[in-house]
Write an enzyme that holds these catalytic residues in place. Structure first.
Site, PDB file in Angstrom:
ATOM      1  N   HIS A   5       0.799  -1.227   0.000  1.00 38.82           N
ATOM      2  CA  HIS A   5       0.000   0.000   0.000  1.00 38.82           C
ATOM      3  C   HIS A   5       0.836   1.283   0.000  1.00 38.82           C
ATOM      4  O   HIS A   5       0.281   2.374  -0.166  1.00 38.82           O
ATOM      5  CB  HIS A   5      -0.996  -0.015   1.168  1.00 38.82           C
ATOM      6  CG  HIS A   5      -2.325   0.578   0.804  1.00 38.82           C
ATOM      7  ND1 HIS A   5      -3.461   0.386   1.555  1.00 38.82           N
ATOM      8  CD2 HIS A   5      -2.704   1.383  -0.235  1.00 38.82           C
ATOM      9  CE1 HIS A   5      -4.469   1.040   0.986  1.00 38.82           C
ATOM     10  NE2 HIS A   5      -4.036   1.656  -0.086  1.00 38.82           N
TER      11      HIS A   5
ATOM     12  N   ASP B   5      -9.942  -0.111   3.956  1.00 41.16           N
ATOM     13  CA  ASP B   5      -8.771  -0.758   4.556  1.00 41.16           C
ATOM     14  C   ASP B   5      -9.092  -1.123   6.009  1.00 41.16           C
ATOM     15  O   ASP B   5      -9.875  -0.420   6.673  1.00 41.16           O
ATOM     16  CB  ASP B   5      -7.612   0.270   4.527  1.00 41.16           C
ATOM     17  CG  ASP B   5      -6.229  -0.357   4.659  1.00 41.16           C
ATOM     18  OD1 ASP B   5      -6.095  -1.401   5.327  1.00 41.16           O
ATOM     19  OD2 ASP B   5      -5.275   0.239   4.110  1.00 41.16           O
TER      20      ASP B   5
ATOM     21  N   HIS C 229      -6.741  -0.827   7.998  1.00 45.93           N
ATOM     22  CA  HIS C 229      -5.755   0.073   8.606  1.00 45.93           C
ATOM     23  C   HIS C 229      -5.910   1.492   8.064  1.00 45.93           C
ATOM     24  O   HIS C 229      -6.376   1.674   6.941  1.00 45.93           O
ATOM     25  CB  HIS C 229      -4.338  -0.423   8.300  1.00 45.93           C
ATOM     26  CG  HIS C 229      -4.118  -1.879   8.601  1.00 45.93           C
ATOM     27  ND1 HIS C 229      -4.279  -2.864   7.652  1.00 45.93           N
ATOM     28  CD2 HIS C 229      -3.786  -2.507   9.753  1.00 45.93           C
ATOM     29  CE1 HIS C 229      -4.041  -4.043   8.202  1.00 45.93           C
ATOM     30  NE2 HIS C 229      -3.739  -3.866   9.484  1.00 45.93           N
TER      31      HIS C 229
ATOM     32  N   ASP D  36      -3.218   3.611   7.678  1.00 47.98           N
ATOM     33  CA  ASP D  36      -2.014   3.903   6.890  1.00 47.98           C
ATOM     34  C   ASP D  36      -1.687   5.399   6.885  1.00 47.98           C
ATOM     35  O   ASP D  36      -1.327   5.978   5.860  1.00 47.98           O
ATOM     36  CB  ASP D  36      -2.157   3.372   5.451  1.00 47.98           C
ATOM     37  CG  ASP D  36      -2.260   1.842   5.405  1.00 47.98           C
ATOM     38  OD1 ASP D  36      -1.946   1.185   6.421  1.00 47.98           O
ATOM     39  OD2 ASP D  36      -2.644   1.309   4.352  1.00 47.98           O
TER      40      ASP D  36
ATOM     41  N   HIS E  82       4.286   1.126   4.132  1.00 49.71           N
ATOM     42  CA  HIS E  82       2.888   0.850   3.724  1.00 49.71           C
ATOM     43  C   HIS E  82       1.889   1.230   4.827  1.00 49.71           C
ATOM     44  O   HIS E  82       0.685   1.288   4.551  1.00 49.71           O
ATOM     45  CB  HIS E  82       2.695  -0.607   3.278  1.00 49.71           C
ATOM     46  CG  HIS E  82       2.545  -1.614   4.384  1.00 49.71           C
ATOM     47  ND1 HIS E  82       1.900  -2.821   4.225  1.00 49.71           N
ATOM     48  CD2 HIS E  82       2.984  -1.608   5.670  1.00 49.71           C
ATOM     49  CE1 HIS E  82       1.925  -3.510   5.361  1.00 49.71           C
ATOM     50  NE2 HIS E  82       2.573  -2.813   6.242  1.00 49.71           N
TER      51      HIS E  82
ATOM     52  N   ASP F 103      -7.461  -1.649  -0.107  1.00 45.84           N
ATOM     53  CA  ASP F 103      -6.537  -2.641   0.449  1.00 45.84           C
ATOM     54  C   ASP F 103      -7.343  -3.920   0.641  1.00 45.84           C
ATOM     55  O   ASP F 103      -8.384  -3.910   1.314  1.00 45.84           O
ATOM     56  CB  ASP F 103      -6.018  -2.109   1.799  1.00 45.84           C
ATOM     57  CG  ASP F 103      -4.964  -2.996   2.438  1.00 45.84           C
ATOM     58  OD1 ASP F 103      -5.037  -4.233   2.269  1.00 45.84           O
ATOM     59  OD2 ASP F 103      -4.090  -2.452   3.142  1.00 45.84           O
TER      60      ASP F 103
ATOM     61  N   ASP G 132      -7.047  -6.253   2.488  1.00 47.54           N
ATOM     62  CA  ASP G 132      -7.244  -6.667   3.883  1.00 47.54           C
ATOM     63  C   ASP G 132      -8.440  -5.970   4.554  1.00 47.54           C
ATOM     64  O   ASP G 132      -8.781  -6.265   5.707  1.00 47.54           O
ATOM     65  CB  ASP G 132      -5.962  -6.554   4.716  1.00 47.54           C
ATOM     66  CG  ASP G 132      -5.536  -5.131   5.051  1.00 47.54           C
ATOM     67  OD1 ASP G 132      -6.382  -4.223   5.154  1.00 47.54           O
ATOM     68  OD2 ASP G 132      -4.308  -4.924   5.230  1.00 47.54           O
TER      69      ASP G 132
ATOM     70  N   GLU H 249      -2.031  -5.137  -1.807  1.00 45.16           N
ATOM     71  CA  GLU H 249      -1.761  -6.046  -0.677  1.00 45.16           C
ATOM     72  C   GLU H 249      -2.225  -7.484  -0.898  1.00 45.16           C
ATOM     73  O   GLU H 249      -2.328  -8.245   0.061  1.00 45.16           O
ATOM     74  CB  GLU H 249      -2.315  -5.478   0.644  1.00 45.16           C
ATOM     75  CG  GLU H 249      -1.699  -4.131   1.064  1.00 45.16           C
ATOM     76  CD  GLU H 249      -0.283  -4.242   1.678  1.00 45.16           C
ATOM     77  OE1 GLU H 249       0.183  -5.377   1.937  1.00 45.16           O
ATOM     78  OE2 GLU H 249       0.354  -3.164   1.885  1.00 45.16           O
TER      79      GLU H 249
HETATM   80  N1  LIG Z   1      -1.119  -1.389   4.249  1.00 48.79           N
HETATM   81  C1  LIG Z   1      -1.130  -2.095   5.374  1.00 48.79           C
HETATM   82  N2  LIG Z   1      -1.460  -3.369   5.345  1.00 48.79           N
HETATM   83  N3  LIG Z   1      -0.777  -1.470   6.485  1.00 48.79           N
HETATM   84  C2  LIG Z   1      -0.635  -2.070   7.793  1.00 48.79           C
HETATM   85  C3  LIG Z   1      -0.115  -1.047   8.763  1.00 48.79           C
HETATM   86  C4  LIG Z   1       0.088  -1.604  10.144  1.00 48.79           C
HETATM   87  C5  LIG Z   1       0.575  -0.593  11.163  1.00 48.79           C
HETATM   88  N4  LIG Z   1      -0.422   0.383  11.440  1.00 48.79           N
HETATM   89  C6  LIG Z   1       1.854   0.090  10.696  1.00 48.79           C
HETATM   90  O1  LIG Z   1       1.937   1.280  10.680  1.00 48.79           O
HETATM   91  O2  LIG Z   1       2.798  -0.541  10.328  1.00 48.79           O
HETATM   92 MN   LIG Z   2      -3.423  -0.461   3.599  1.00 51.16          MN
HETATM   93 MN   LIG Z   3      -4.503  -2.809   5.472  1.00 49.35          MN
END
Ligand SMILES: NC(=[NH2+])NCCC[C@H](N)C(=O)O
Ligand SMILES: [Mn+2]
Ligand SMILES: [Mn+2]
Length: 341
Positions: free
Chosen positions: A121, A144, A146, A148, A161, A252, A254, A297
């Protein structure tokens, strides 16, 4: 020469126009970004090929899209890419994203809706930057688990990411130190033009930033409370509050529940259902303002069985089909008629 009545000519022209309209309603430009340096799990660089292997181009064409596949970008190996403070491999991420930005900009100039297949990402930095170079007024819908939105100083993992949004938001500009190969990046999105959907794993620092900037978020709690139809109504009310702006959808994989999309690097339980995911894409497609999409992802090496790769890739394809006119009620060509015996 056969003489044509003017109403025949008009009808033929109308039919041609309808056919063209039907066929060219969606002109799709696809760019693959086989990049994994924004995180630490090997395999996410194979995302673009796995998604294509699930039939993306043929299925888009079957539903009437014109598709140009620009192939995969080729990223140079960057040696001696030591961390700068917390962020890991900044040079590789900065360099790759410059290529992504240029490719997305080209695809937009060529007149397509852009589909960027990741890759991790962190590539949203380049994708949104390149998109904004052509559509400065764009809004971002970020789907997502998350947020990010960690800055280089707040990131708990150092993985870029988990940070792409922080580099792109005007209001965070003075919180971002300059990293090697990042000097080309200028903030290009305002906090009010961002909507998150699907959040369920947000770091405390990220939560602070989201509240501090007043960013509109629909976590899984809101998806549960409101239902996805109301979430999408409110998403569009928010991004179109003043003018109709082009939308950048950054999806994303996920965001979906890991039971549907197991082949990903940071799965989080309790995610969107298949129907909720597809509803998001159908709804955004219907606005007619979907201008660029990231699908990121997908990591085949995180799967434990082949079926998990197939499942994840086919869900990814279905999301993209939803972005380009597929509706679950079915559809038919404008001049279809029931065959008579
Ligand atoms: N694109 C993703 N899957 N991001 C996951 C981020 C997880 C966590 N918040 C980090 O800063 O590392
Ligand atoms: Mn992401
Ligand atoms: Mn994610």
């Amino acid at each position: 020469m056969m003489k044509m009545h003017s109403h025949d000519t008009a009808r033929a022209a109308l039919r041609l126009f309808r056919t063209l309209l039907h066929q060219q309603l969606h002109s799709v430009g696809i760019i693959g970004a086989p990049f994994c340096r924004g995180q630490q799990r090997d395999g996410v660089q194979h995302g673009p090929d796995v998604i294509r292997a699930a039939g993306l181009v043929r299925k888009l064409e079957d539903q009437g899209c014109r598709v140009k596949d620009y192939g995969n970008l080729k990223f140079e190996e960057v040696t001696n890419d030591q961390p700068i403070g917390r962020p890991k491999t900044p040079r590789a991420v900065g360099l790759a994203n410059k290529q992504v930005a240029d490719a997305v900009q080209k695809i937009k100039k060529d007149g397509h809706t852009c589909v960027m297949l990741g890759g991790d990402h962190s590539l949203a930095i380049g994708s949104i930057h390149g998109h904004a170079a052509c559509r400065p007024e764009l809004s971002v819908v970020w789907v997502d688990a998350h947020a990010d939105i960690n800055t280089p100083l707040t990131t708990p993992t150092g993985n870029i990411h988990g940070q792409p949004m922080s580099y792109l938001i005007h209001e965070l500009h003075d919180k971002i130190p300059v990293l090697p190969n990042f000097s080309w990046i200028q903030p290009c999105v305002e906090a009010k033009d961002i909507v998150y959907i699907g959040l369920r794993d947000v770091d405390p620092e990220e939560h602070y930033i989201l509240k501090y900037l007043g960013i509109k978020t629909f976590s899984m709690t809101e998806v549960d409370r409101l239902g996805i139809a109301q979430v999408m109504e409110q998403t569009c009310d928010h991004v179109f509050s003043k003018i109709k702006k082009p939308i950048h959808l950054s999806f994303d994989i996920d965001a979906l529940d890991p039971s549907l999309a197991p082949a990903t690097g940071t799965p989080v339980t309790g995610g969107l259902t298949y129907r909720e995911g597809v509803y998001i894409t159908e709804h955004l497609c219907q606005t007619g303002l979907l201008s660029a999409i990231d699908l990121v992802e997908v990591n085949p090496k995180q799967a434990t069985r082949d079926e998990e790769i197939k499942l994840t890739a086919s869900v990814a394809v279905d999301l993209l089909l939803g972005c380009f006119g597929r509706v679950r009620e079915g559809s038919h060509g404008a001049d279809y008629k029931i065959p008579e015996p």
